[in-house]
Design a protein around this motif. Sequence first.
Motif, PDB file in Angstrom:
ATOM      1  N   GLU A   9     -12.508   1.614  -2.381  1.00  0.00           N
ATOM      2  CA  GLU A   9     -11.412   1.229  -3.296  1.00  0.00           C
ATOM      3  C   GLU A   9     -10.056   1.503  -2.649  1.00  0.00           C
ATOM      4  N   ARG A  13      -7.213  -1.144  -1.660  1.00  0.00           N
ATOM      5  CA  ARG A  13      -5.827  -1.002  -2.118  1.00  0.00           C
ATOM      6  C   ARG A  13      -4.863  -1.104  -0.942  1.00  0.00           C
ATOM      7  N   ARG A  17      -1.980  -3.912  -0.483  1.00  0.00           N
ATOM      8  CA  ARG A  17      -0.727  -3.313  -0.948  1.00  0.00           C
ATOM      9  C   ARG A  17       0.459  -4.229  -0.683  1.00  0.00           C
ATOM     10  N   ASN A 134       1.778   4.391  -4.073  1.00  0.00           N
ATOM     11  CA  ASN A 134       0.868   3.354  -4.579  1.00  0.00           C
ATOM     12  C   ASN A 134      -0.401   3.979  -5.152  1.00  0.00           C
ATOM     13  N   LEU A 135      -0.985   4.930  -4.410  1.00  0.00           N
ATOM     14  CA  LEU A 135      -2.236   5.547  -4.879  1.00  0.00           C
ATOM     15  C   LEU A 135      -2.002   6.393  -6.133  1.00  0.00           C
ATOM     16  N   ALA A 136      -0.758   6.853  -6.304  1.00  0.00           N
ATOM     17  CA  ALA A 136      -0.430   7.621  -7.516  1.00  0.00           C
ATOM     18  C   ALA A 136      -0.076   6.694  -8.678  1.00  0.00           C
ATOM     19  N   GLY A 137      -0.113   5.375  -8.434  1.00  0.00           N
ATOM     20  CA  GLY A 137       0.115   4.426  -9.525  1.00  0.00           C
ATOM     21  C   GLY A 137       1.532   3.914  -9.620  1.00  0.00           C
ATOM     22  N   PHE A 138       2.297   4.065  -8.526  1.00  0.00           N
ATOM     23  CA  PHE A 138       3.684   3.599  -8.549  1.00  0.00           C
ATOM     24  C   PHE A 138       3.903   2.529  -7.473  1.00  0.00           C
ATOM     25  N   SER A 173       7.981   1.844 -11.191  1.00  0.00           N
ATOM     26  CA  SER A 173       6.866   1.038 -11.694  1.00  0.00           C
ATOM     27  C   SER A 173       7.250  -0.429 -11.580  1.00  0.00           C
ATOM     28  N   LYS A 177       2.540  -7.487  -9.713  1.00  0.00           N
ATOM     29  CA  LYS A 177       2.454  -7.401  -8.259  1.00  0.00           C
ATOM     30  C   LYS A 177       3.079  -8.657  -7.643  1.00  0.00           C
TER      31      LYS A 177
END
Length: 196
Positions: A9, A13, A17, A134-138, A173, A177
């Motif tokens: 995963e 990502r 990205r 990115n991996l932290a959701g931002f 945020s 995309k």
Amino acid sequence: MYPEQPLPEALERLSSRRSVKAIDLQEPGPDAPALDAILDAALRVPDHGKLGPWRLVTFSGPARAEFGRILATRWQALNAHANDAQVLFEQNRLLRAPVVVAVISARQPDHKIPEWEQILSAGAVCQNLLIAANLAGFAAQWLTEWYAYDAYIQSLFDVGESEDIAGFIYIGSAASKPSERPRPENQSRIQRWQQR
Ligand SMILES: Cc1cc2nc3c(=O)[nH]c(=O)nc-3n(C[C@H](O)[C@H](O)[C@H](O)COP(=O)(O)O)c2cc1C
């Protein structure tokens, strides 16, 4: 065994990205603990000689507007005919994102580790910041724009002779995309070594 297991995963990502333009970033950004986690992850870069040839300056909350006022004043000093819209844009520049992280390449000159390698380590910090965010959701974008190269702005970061601003990483945020952008054809950049 290390690593203990593959993380398909995460690889997916990374492979898909996209940066999100600062102007398209919005709240929420990482709160203080989330930002600390992103910074801790980002600073785990290869570093020949263990020199730590980089330093960071973070902006969040009112610091962004304060810095924006400095940018606006400097822009006016550099551009006698700056119009109101341009000055306002400078004032609001850092407000495009909830969090901005300045990455400064801080080399030791005349060290046995070449400065080039020290610069690369700072670049790795920037890219790691994009990935960790990115991996932290931002969403995030790496920008230099004019102020990374301006001597007066650099002086506010105490940028010395063996230092440069590698970039400003805008983090926030994104509503959606961005579509894919044209990229170099990977195979045109990858050669299999042939004996000469
Ligand atoms: C060192 C560096 C500086 C950059 N500075 C800018 C900039 O000032 N303005 C800009 O529009 N894009 C700048 N970019 C490009 C964007 O950050 C990013 O590469 C682009 O939007 C697409 O990236 P993506 O492939 O991660 O989606 C810079 C990239 C790098 C590596």
